[in-house]
Design a protein around this motif. Structure first.
Motif, PDB file in Angstrom:
ATOM      1  N   SER A   1       0.837  -1.205   0.000  1.00 24.86           N
ATOM      2  CA  SER A   1       0.000   0.000   0.000  1.00 24.86           C
ATOM      3  C   SER A   1       0.872   1.255   0.000  1.00 24.86           C
ATOM      4  O   SER A   1       1.915   1.298   0.644  1.00 24.86           O
ATOM      5  CB  SER A   1      -0.894  -0.018   1.242  1.00 24.86           C
ATOM      6  N   ALA A   2       0.421   2.303  -0.677  1.00 20.36           N
ATOM      7  CA  ALA A   2       1.186   3.547  -0.753  1.00 20.36           C
ATOM      8  C   ALA A   2       1.226   4.286   0.583  1.00 20.36           C
ATOM      9  O   ALA A   2       2.092   5.126   0.793  1.00 20.36           O
ATOM     10  CB  ALA A   2       0.582   4.461  -1.819  1.00 20.36           C
ATOM     11  N   ASN A   3       0.306   3.992   1.488  1.00 19.06           N
ATOM     12  CA  ASN A   3       0.284   4.729   2.757  1.00 19.06           C
ATOM     13  C   ASN A   3       0.925   3.959   3.913  1.00 19.06           C
ATOM     14  O   ASN A   3       0.673   4.253   5.065  1.00 19.06           O
ATOM     15  CB  ASN A   3      -1.148   5.123   3.119  1.00 19.06           C
ATOM     16  N   GLU A   4       1.798   3.008   3.617  1.00 17.15           N
ATOM     17  CA  GLU A   4       2.466   2.262   4.670  1.00 17.15           C
ATOM     18  C   GLU A   4       3.525   3.117   5.355  1.00 17.15           C
ATOM     19  O   GLU A   4       4.168   3.948   4.728  1.00 17.15           O
ATOM     20  CB  GLU A   4       3.103   0.992   4.097  1.00 17.15           C
ATOM     21  N   VAL A   5       3.714   2.864   6.647  1.00 16.65           N
ATOM     22  CA  VAL A   5       4.684   3.605   7.450  1.00 16.65           C
ATOM     23  C   VAL A   5       6.075   3.529   6.840  1.00 16.65           C
ATOM     24  O   VAL A   5       6.811   4.513   6.828  1.00 16.65           O
ATOM     25  CB  VAL A   5       4.700   3.046   8.891  1.00 16.65           C
ATOM     26  N   LEU A   6       6.431   2.395   6.267  1.00 14.27           N
ATOM     27  CA  LEU A   6       7.785   2.213   5.738  1.00 14.27           C
ATOM     28  C   LEU A   6       8.098   3.135   4.564  1.00 14.27           C
ATOM     29  O   LEU A   6       9.247   3.323   4.216  1.00 14.27           O
ATOM     30  CB  LEU A   6       8.019   0.760   5.337  1.00 14.27           C
ATOM     31  N   PHE A   7       7.095   3.756   3.937  1.00 14.24           N
ATOM     32  CA  PHE A   7       7.343   4.656   2.812  1.00 14.24           C
ATOM     33  C   PHE A   7       7.564   6.111   3.244  1.00 14.24           C
ATOM     34  O   PHE A   7       7.926   6.945   2.439  1.00 14.24           O
ATOM     35  CB  PHE A   7       6.188   4.616   1.816  1.00 14.24           C
ATOM     36  N   GLU A   8       7.362   6.441   4.513  1.00 13.78           N
ATOM     37  CA  GLU A   8       7.470   7.824   4.977  1.00 13.78           C
ATOM     38  C   GLU A   8       8.863   8.410   4.792  1.00 13.78           C
ATOM     39  O   GLU A   8       9.016   9.599   4.617  1.00 13.78           O
ATOM     40  CB  GLU A   8       7.053   7.927   6.445  1.00 13.78           C
ATOM     41  N   ARG A   9       9.892   7.597   4.823  1.00 20.74           N
ATOM     42  CA  ARG A   9      11.266   8.084   4.733  1.00 20.74           C
ATOM     43  C   ARG A   9      11.722   8.407   3.324  1.00 20.74           C
ATOM     44  O   ARG A   9      12.786   8.957   3.128  1.00 20.74           O
ATOM     45  CB  ARG A   9      12.217   7.033   5.301  1.00 20.74           C
TER      46      ARG A   9
ATOM     47  N   PRO B   1       6.781   5.377  -4.346  1.00 18.76           N
ATOM     48  CA  PRO B   1       6.839   4.360  -3.289  1.00 18.76           C
ATOM     49  C   PRO B   1       7.043   2.955  -3.854  1.00 18.76           C
ATOM     50  O   PRO B   1       6.336   2.529  -4.757  1.00 18.76           O
ATOM     51  CB  PRO B   1       5.489   4.480  -2.582  1.00 18.76           C
ATOM     52  N   ALA B   2       8.053   2.295  -3.330  1.00 20.34           N
ATOM     53  CA  ALA B   2       8.358   0.910  -3.697  1.00 20.34           C
ATOM     54  C   ALA B   2       8.934   0.230  -2.467  1.00 20.34           C
ATOM     55  O   ALA B   2       9.600   0.861  -1.644  1.00 20.34           O
ATOM     56  CB  ALA B   2       9.354   0.864  -4.844  1.00 20.34           C
ATOM     57  N   LEU B   3       8.665  -1.045  -2.331  1.00 17.33           N
ATOM     58  CA  LEU B   3       9.160  -1.815  -1.199  1.00 17.33           C
ATOM     59  C   LEU B   3      10.679  -1.927  -1.301  1.00 17.33           C
ATOM     60  O   LEU B   3      11.192  -2.433  -2.308  1.00 17.33           O
ATOM     61  CB  LEU B   3       8.519  -3.204  -1.199  1.00 17.33           C
ATOM     62  N   PRO B   4      11.423  -1.454  -0.290  1.00 14.69           N
ATOM     63  CA  PRO B   4      12.894  -1.566  -0.330  1.00 14.69           C
ATOM     64  C   PRO B   4      13.327  -3.033  -0.378  1.00 14.69           C
ATOM     65  O   PRO B   4      12.685  -3.909   0.216  1.00 14.69           O
ATOM     66  CB  PRO B   4      13.342  -0.910   0.973  1.00 14.69           C
ATOM     67  N   SER B   5      14.428  -3.310  -1.052  1.00 16.90           N
ATOM     68  CA  SER B   5      14.891  -4.687  -1.212  1.00 16.90           C
ATOM     69  C   SER B   5      15.200  -5.344   0.132  1.00 16.90           C
ATOM     70  O   SER B   5      14.983  -6.545   0.302  1.00 16.90           O
ATOM     71  CB  SER B   5      16.098  -4.752  -2.140  1.00 16.90           C
TER      72      SER B   5
ATOM     73  N   PRO C   1       6.256  -2.003  -6.591  1.00 19.48           N
ATOM     74  CA  PRO C   1       5.614  -0.692  -6.461  1.00 19.48           C
ATOM     75  C   PRO C   1       4.416  -0.728  -5.515  1.00 19.48           C
ATOM     76  O   PRO C   1       3.803  -1.767  -5.294  1.00 19.48           O
ATOM     77  CB  PRO C   1       5.153  -0.397  -7.894  1.00 19.48           C
ATOM     78  N   ALA C   2       4.110   0.436  -4.964  1.00 19.01           N
ATOM     79  CA  ALA C   2       2.892   0.571  -4.171  1.00 19.01           C
ATOM     80  C   ALA C   2       1.708   0.239  -5.065  1.00 19.01           C
ATOM     81  O   ALA C   2       1.697   0.551  -6.258  1.00 19.01           O
ATOM     82  CB  ALA C   2       2.773   1.989  -3.633  1.00 19.01           C
ATOM     83  N   GLY C   3       0.735  -0.431  -4.496  1.00 26.53           N
ATOM     84  CA  GLY C   3      -0.435  -0.856  -5.258  1.00 26.53           C
ATOM     85  C   GLY C   3      -0.303  -2.256  -5.810  1.00 26.53           C
ATOM     86  O   GLY C   3      -1.265  -2.817  -6.319  1.00 26.53           O
ATOM     87  N   GLY C   4       0.880  -2.842  -5.691  1.00 25.51           N
ATOM     88  CA  GLY C   4       1.094  -4.193  -6.197  1.00 25.51           C
ATOM     89  C   GLY C   4       0.772  -5.249  -5.148  1.00 25.51           C
ATOM     90  O   GLY C   4       0.716  -4.975  -3.956  1.00 25.51           O
ATOM     91  N   VAL C   5       0.557  -6.453  -5.624  1.00 27.42           N
ATOM     92  CA  VAL C   5       0.380  -7.601  -4.735  1.00 27.42           C
ATOM     93  C   VAL C   5       1.626  -8.460  -4.885  1.00 27.42           C
ATOM     94  O   VAL C   5       1.905  -8.986  -5.962  1.00 27.42           O
ATOM     95  CB  VAL C   5      -0.880  -8.418  -5.096  1.00 27.42           C
ATOM     96  N   LEU C   6       2.375  -8.560  -3.810  1.00 30.58           N
ATOM     97  CA  LEU C   6       3.601  -9.334  -3.799  1.00 30.58           C
ATOM     98  C   LEU C   6       3.267 -10.763  -3.390  1.00 30.58           C
ATOM     99  O   LEU C   6       2.707 -11.007  -2.335  1.00 30.58           O
ATOM    100  CB  LEU C   6       4.584  -8.723  -2.803  1.00 30.58           C
ATOM    101  N   ARG C   7       3.592 -11.712  -4.249  1.00 28.00           N
ATOM    102  CA  ARG C   7       3.411 -13.139  -3.952  1.00 28.00           C
ATOM    103  C   ARG C   7       4.783 -13.702  -3.597  1.00 28.00           C
ATOM    104  O   ARG C   7       5.784 -13.393  -4.268  1.00 28.00           O
ATOM    105  CB  ARG C   7       2.854 -13.878  -5.154  1.00 28.00           C
TER     106      ARG C   7
END
Length: 149
Positions: A40-48, A54-58, A99-105
């Protein structure tokens, strides 16, 4: 998510908000497990990350894959009195950003398990294709054999 599904995740991993990175367990059987995360684009981990897309850090992707491996190693009931730690990464390849909005499997498969150590193959993908794959080594603490020492 139903109470049973959440209990399965909560009992299977010691992680809690904001570091619990699994939303749904899709499949868990001896030797293999699959789970997913809604990014989700509004996750705490994206604030920094300021204005960057917004993308999930590796590093968090590796943690999420490790959480799937832990669920798999603890088994379907999650009642094993042990904690698994990341002992090492033998290989990890990143193919695409999450990316934000994606579903990670995510998927984990036990390659080899010793008494308190396991080699686990992990994979992650999006609808658009592969995101990451690798091999992790996990080490166990809190087993009855450890408590007797």
């Amino acid at each position: 998510m139903g109470d049973d599904a959440f209990a399965r995740i909560r009992n299977g991993t010691p992680h809690r908000f904001p570091m619990l990175l699994i939303d749904t367990v899709e499949h868990l059987s001896p030797g293999t497990g699959r789970a997913s995360k809604q990014v989700s684009a509004n996750e705490v981990l994206f604030e920094r990350f300021g204005d960057a897309p917004p993308a999930l850090p590796s590093c968090l992707l590796v943690d999420a894959l490790g959480q799937v491996a832990i669920l798999l190693l603890k088994g379907p009931d999650g009642e094993a009195p042990s904690v698994w730690y990341l002992g090492g990464i033998e290989a990890m390849h990143f193919h695409a950003p999450i990316p934000a909005g994606g579903v990670l499997r995510m998927e984990a498969n036990i390659l080899k398990r010793w008494r308190t150590t396991a080699r686990v193959e992990v994979k992650a993908w999006l609808e658009s294709g592969p995101a990451a794959d690798g091999v992790m080594v996990l080490s166990q603490r809190g087993s009855k054999s450890d408590e007797s020492r």
